[in-house]
Design an enzyme around this catalytic site. Structure first.
Site, PDB file in Angstrom:
ATOM      1  N   LEU A  75       0.822  -1.215   0.000  1.00  0.00           N
ATOM      2  CA  LEU A  75       0.000   0.000   0.000  1.00  0.00           C
ATOM      3  C   LEU A  75       0.857   1.267   0.000  1.00  0.00           C
ATOM      4  CD1 LEU A  75      -2.631  -1.322   2.516  1.00  0.00           C
ATOM      5  CD2 LEU A  75      -3.222  -0.304   0.298  1.00  0.00           C
ATOM      6  N   ASP A 133      11.273   3.274   4.044  1.00  0.00           N
ATOM      7  CA  ASP A 133      11.065   1.842   4.317  1.00  0.00           C
ATOM      8  C   ASP A 133      12.340   1.263   4.914  1.00  0.00           C
ATOM      9  OD1 ASP A 133       8.705  -0.289   3.008  1.00  0.00           O
ATOM     10  OD2 ASP A 133      10.436  -1.083   4.094  1.00  0.00           O
ATOM     11  N   ASP A 184      14.241   3.491  10.597  1.00  0.00           N
ATOM     12  CA  ASP A 184      13.197   2.816  11.382  1.00  0.00           C
ATOM     13  C   ASP A 184      12.316   3.865  12.058  1.00  0.00           C
ATOM     14  OD1 ASP A 184      11.714   1.372  13.197  1.00  0.00           O
ATOM     15  OD2 ASP A 184      13.421   0.266  14.033  1.00  0.00           O
ATOM     16  N   ILE A 185      11.043   3.885  11.708  1.00  0.00           N
ATOM     17  CA  ILE A 185      10.144   4.921  12.240  1.00  0.00           C
ATOM     18  C   ILE A 185       9.725   4.650  13.695  1.00  0.00           C
ATOM     19  CG2 ILE A 185       9.234   5.972  10.142  1.00  0.00           C
ATOM     20  CD1 ILE A 185       7.390   3.128  11.774  1.00  0.00           C
ATOM     21  N   ASN A 233       2.020   4.419   7.557  1.00  0.00           N
ATOM     22  CA  ASN A 233       1.561   3.198   6.894  1.00  0.00           C
ATOM     23  C   ASN A 233       2.379   1.959   7.272  1.00  0.00           C
ATOM     24  OD1 ASN A 233       0.459   1.673   4.303  1.00  0.00           O
ATOM     25  ND2 ASN A 233       2.691   1.678   4.119  1.00  0.00           N
ATOM     26  N   TYR A 272      -2.458  -7.172  16.850  1.00  0.00           N
ATOM     27  CA  TYR A 272      -2.676  -6.267  15.710  1.00  0.00           C
ATOM     28  C   TYR A 272      -4.000  -5.498  15.858  1.00  0.00           C
ATOM     29  CZ  TYR A 272      -3.164  -5.064  10.701  1.00  0.00           C
ATOM     30  OH  TYR A 272      -3.320  -4.419   9.491  1.00  0.00           O
ATOM     31  N   LYS A 293      -4.267  -1.506  16.075  1.00  0.00           N
ATOM     32  CA  LYS A 293      -5.010  -0.758  15.053  1.00  0.00           C
ATOM     33  C   LYS A 293      -6.189   0.000  15.651  1.00  0.00           C
ATOM     34  CE  LYS A 293      -2.735  -1.487  11.198  1.00  0.00           C
ATOM     35  NZ  LYS A 293      -1.881  -0.398  10.697  1.00  0.00           N
ATOM     36  N   THR A 306      -1.551  -7.571  -0.785  1.00  0.00           N
ATOM     37  CA  THR A 306      -0.137  -7.213  -0.594  1.00  0.00           C
ATOM     38  C   THR A 306       0.556  -8.417   0.022  1.00  0.00           C
ATOM     39  OG1 THR A 306      -0.426  -6.475   1.673  1.00  0.00           O
ATOM     40  CG2 THR A 306      -0.792  -4.811  -0.024  1.00  0.00           C
TER      41      THR A 306
HETATM   42  N1  LIG Z   1      -3.072  -5.118   2.960  1.00  0.00           N
HETATM   43  C1  LIG Z   1      -4.227  -4.981   3.598  1.00  0.00           C
HETATM   44  O1  LIG Z   1      -5.284  -5.506   3.195  1.00  0.00           O
HETATM   45  C2  LIG Z   1      -4.279  -4.172   4.867  1.00  0.00           C
HETATM   46  C3  LIG Z   1      -5.483  -4.174   5.597  1.00  0.00           C
HETATM   47  C4  LIG Z   1      -5.585  -3.378   6.725  1.00  0.00           C
HETATM   48  C5  LIG Z   1      -4.500  -2.611   7.116  1.00  0.00           C
HETATM   49  N2  LIG Z   1      -3.324  -2.664   6.424  1.00  0.00           N
HETATM   50  C6  LIG Z   1      -2.212  -1.840   6.895  1.00  0.00           C
HETATM   51  O2  LIG Z   1      -1.649  -1.147   5.784  1.00  0.00           O
HETATM   52  C7  LIG Z   1      -0.261  -0.904   6.032  1.00  0.00           C
HETATM   53  C8  LIG Z   1       0.573  -1.375   4.865  1.00  0.00           C
HETATM   54  O3  LIG Z   1       0.426  -2.782   4.749  1.00  0.00           O
HETATM   55  P1  LIG Z   1       0.789  -3.632   3.454  1.00  0.00           P
HETATM   56  O4  LIG Z   1      -0.302  -4.603   3.300  1.00  0.00           O
HETATM   57  O5  LIG Z   1       1.141  -2.720   2.342  1.00  0.00           O
HETATM   58  O6  LIG Z   1       2.081  -4.443   4.009  1.00  0.00           O
HETATM   59  P2  LIG Z   1       3.519  -4.718   3.349  1.00  0.00           P
HETATM   60  O7  LIG Z   1       4.160  -5.761   4.219  1.00  0.00           O
HETATM   61  O8  LIG Z   1       3.383  -4.973   1.891  1.00  0.00           O
HETATM   62  O9  LIG Z   1       4.286  -3.317   3.531  1.00  0.00           O
HETATM   63  C9  LIG Z   1       4.640  -2.798   4.795  1.00  0.00           C
HETATM   64  C10 LIG Z   1       6.006  -2.129   4.670  1.00  0.00           C
HETATM   65  O10 LIG Z   1       6.346  -1.534   5.937  1.00  0.00           O
HETATM   66  C11 LIG Z   1       7.759  -1.650   6.100  1.00  0.00           C
HETATM   67  N3  LIG Z   1       8.117  -1.514   7.511  1.00  0.00           N
HETATM   68  C12 LIG Z   1       7.861  -2.403   8.517  1.00  0.00           C
HETATM   69  N4  LIG Z   1       8.374  -1.955   9.659  1.00  0.00           N
HETATM   70  C13 LIG Z   1       8.964  -0.750   9.392  1.00  0.00           C
HETATM   71  C14 LIG Z   1       9.657   0.208  10.186  1.00  0.00           C
HETATM   72  N5  LIG Z   1       9.853   0.013  11.497  1.00  0.00           N
HETATM   73  N6  LIG Z   1      10.108   1.349   9.603  1.00  0.00           N
HETATM   74  C15 LIG Z   1       9.918   1.550   8.270  1.00  0.00           C
HETATM   75  N7  LIG Z   1       9.274   0.666   7.470  1.00  0.00           N
HETATM   76  C16 LIG Z   1       8.819  -0.472   8.022  1.00  0.00           C
HETATM   77  C17 LIG Z   1       8.080  -3.044   5.538  1.00  0.00           C
HETATM   78  O11 LIG Z   1       9.459  -3.190   5.187  1.00  0.00           O
HETATM   79  C18 LIG Z   1       7.129  -3.114   4.331  1.00  0.00           C
HETATM   80  O12 LIG Z   1       7.780  -2.728   3.131  1.00  0.00           O
HETATM   81  C19 LIG Z   1       0.050  -1.597   7.370  1.00  0.00           C
HETATM   82  O13 LIG Z   1      -0.030  -0.677   8.421  1.00  0.00           O
HETATM   83  C20 LIG Z   1      -1.057  -2.622   7.477  1.00  0.00           C
HETATM   84  O14 LIG Z   1      -1.286  -3.017   8.814  1.00  0.00           O
HETATM   85  C21 LIG Z   1      -3.195  -3.435   5.303  1.00  0.00           C
END
Ligand SMILES: NC(=O)c1ccc[n+]([C@@H]2O[C@H](COP(=O)([O-])OP(=O)(O)OC[C@H]3O[C@@H](n4cnc5c(N)ncnc54)[C@H](O)[C@@H]3O)[C@@H](O)[C@H]2O)c1
Length: 295
Positions: free
Chosen positions: A19, A38, A73-74, A100, A171, A175, A205
């Site tokens: 995302l 990232d 790292d955030i 995100n 989680y 959230k 994803t």
């Molecule tokens: N995919 C979905 O359907 C979905 C649903 C609800 C919520 N979300 C939320 O959306 C967000 C993005 O999820 P996604 O599905 O794209 O996951 P993803 O795993 O594809 O991407 C998440 C990214 O965050 C990075 N990351 C992790 N820890 C980090 C840190 N400490 N500092 C910097 N970067 C870091 C990872 O390296 C990864 O590239 C997340 O917060 C997830 O909980 C996703």
């Protein structure tokens, strides 16, 4: 026609894939300069030597956009401070923060290690709070100096935070916490021109691969709403939660008072129970927890 985010500088955390990557590309396509953060971690947050942020920057630049990578790292104060400093040093301004980044450590609660609880709380809650505080401090200073501020923060919650999700106690709690953070930040930052909203996205994803049986739509379907929330065009919208999946956007109406009863004196436990049963029978049933067995 100028893009919706023309002239803005936007930070997207966890933008190396999924995302976040889609949001970064969408903001760049609408004219924003993007800081692509990232750390590059595995699906469960374990270290991964390669940050994918540079590849997303290369994609944006190949399309004629402007972007810079941040591999920090955030969840650390230094990482969050460096991230905001990079935006200001590179582009001279910061307008939008999209929180995100995140990962999962799914277990049933009885099997959930305290370390897996802490890691998920840390990346989602602390990982939202630290960049948010850093960005808000900048915007407050700008407002105090008399410069106009149209700051935007878009936080990332989840259906798990709204309704709960079996096997995702850590989680879901994190959230749900992001929703509380969003409401308070929206109220506290309103005085200096900063809007704070949250999305609950759903997309295919790395995070959802294999975890969710049904095929989910593309992350790119979520980003247009995020770009709008992160732009000048969303003026007046703050403290709201929107669910977005594929072509559907839903405003979540959240907790609101349902049936109530009042007693002149203190209830006895039996009286309180009788009153509660009547009220519960008259109330809307809660939305089902994802993955819960039907009774
Ligand atoms: N995919 C979905 O359907 C979905 C649903 C609800 C919520 N979300 C939320 O959306 C967000 C993005 O999820 P996604 O599905 O794209 O996951 P993803 O795993 O594809 O991407 C998440 C990214 O965050 C990075 N990351 C992790 N820890 C980090 C840190 N400490 N500092 C910097 N970067 C870091 C990872 O390296 C990864 O590239 C997340 O917060 C997830 O909980 C996703």
């Amino acid at each position: 026609m100028p893009g919706l985010a023309e002239g803005r500088t936007v930070i997207v955390t966890g933008a190396g894939r999924g995302l976040g990557r889609a949001h970064a590309l969408a903001f760049a396509a609408e004219g924003a300069a993007v800081v692509v953060n990232d750390l590059g971690v595995g699906r469960d947050g374990t270290p991964d030597p390669d940050s994918p942020a540079a590849a997303v920057v290369a994609e944006i630049e190949a399309l004629g956009g402007r972007a810079v990578a941040h591999g920090g790292d955030i969840t650390t104060e230094q990482g969050a401070a460096d991230l905001v400093a990079l935006a200001l040093d590179t582009y001279g301004r910061l307008d939008t923060l999209v929180n995100n980044a995140g990962f999962l450590r799914d277990r049933m609660l009885v099997n959930l290690d305290a370390d897996d609880w802490d890691a998920v709380m840390r990346v989602h809650l602390r990982g939202h709070f630290l960049p948010l505080r850093q960005a808000a401090a900048h915007w407050r200073a700008e407002a105090k100096a008399g410069r106009p501020v149209a700051g935007r923060i878009v936080n990332t919650s989840s259906g798990a935070g709204l309704q709960g999700s079996v096997g995702q106690g850590n989680y879901s709690a994190a959230k749900a916490g992001i929703l509380g953070l969003t409401f308070v930040a929206a109220a506290e930052f309103a005085g200096y021109g900063v809007q704070v909203n949250a999305i609950a996205p759903s997309a295919r994803t790395r995070m959802t691969e294999g975890a969710i049986a049904t095929a989910l739509p593309e992350p790119e379907d979520v980003s247009p709403l995020v770009v709008w929330l992160g732009s000048d065009a969303s003026a007046g919208v703050t403290g709201r939660v929107l669910e977005v999946e594929g072509g559907r956007i839903t405003v979540m109406e959240g907790w609101r008072a349902g049936p109530a009863a009042r007693n002149a004196g203190r209830w006895t436990p039996v009286e309180a129970g009788e009153a509660a049963r009547k009220l519960l029978a008259a109330a809307e049933p809660p939305a089902p927890v994802y993955g819960a067995r039907k009774s």
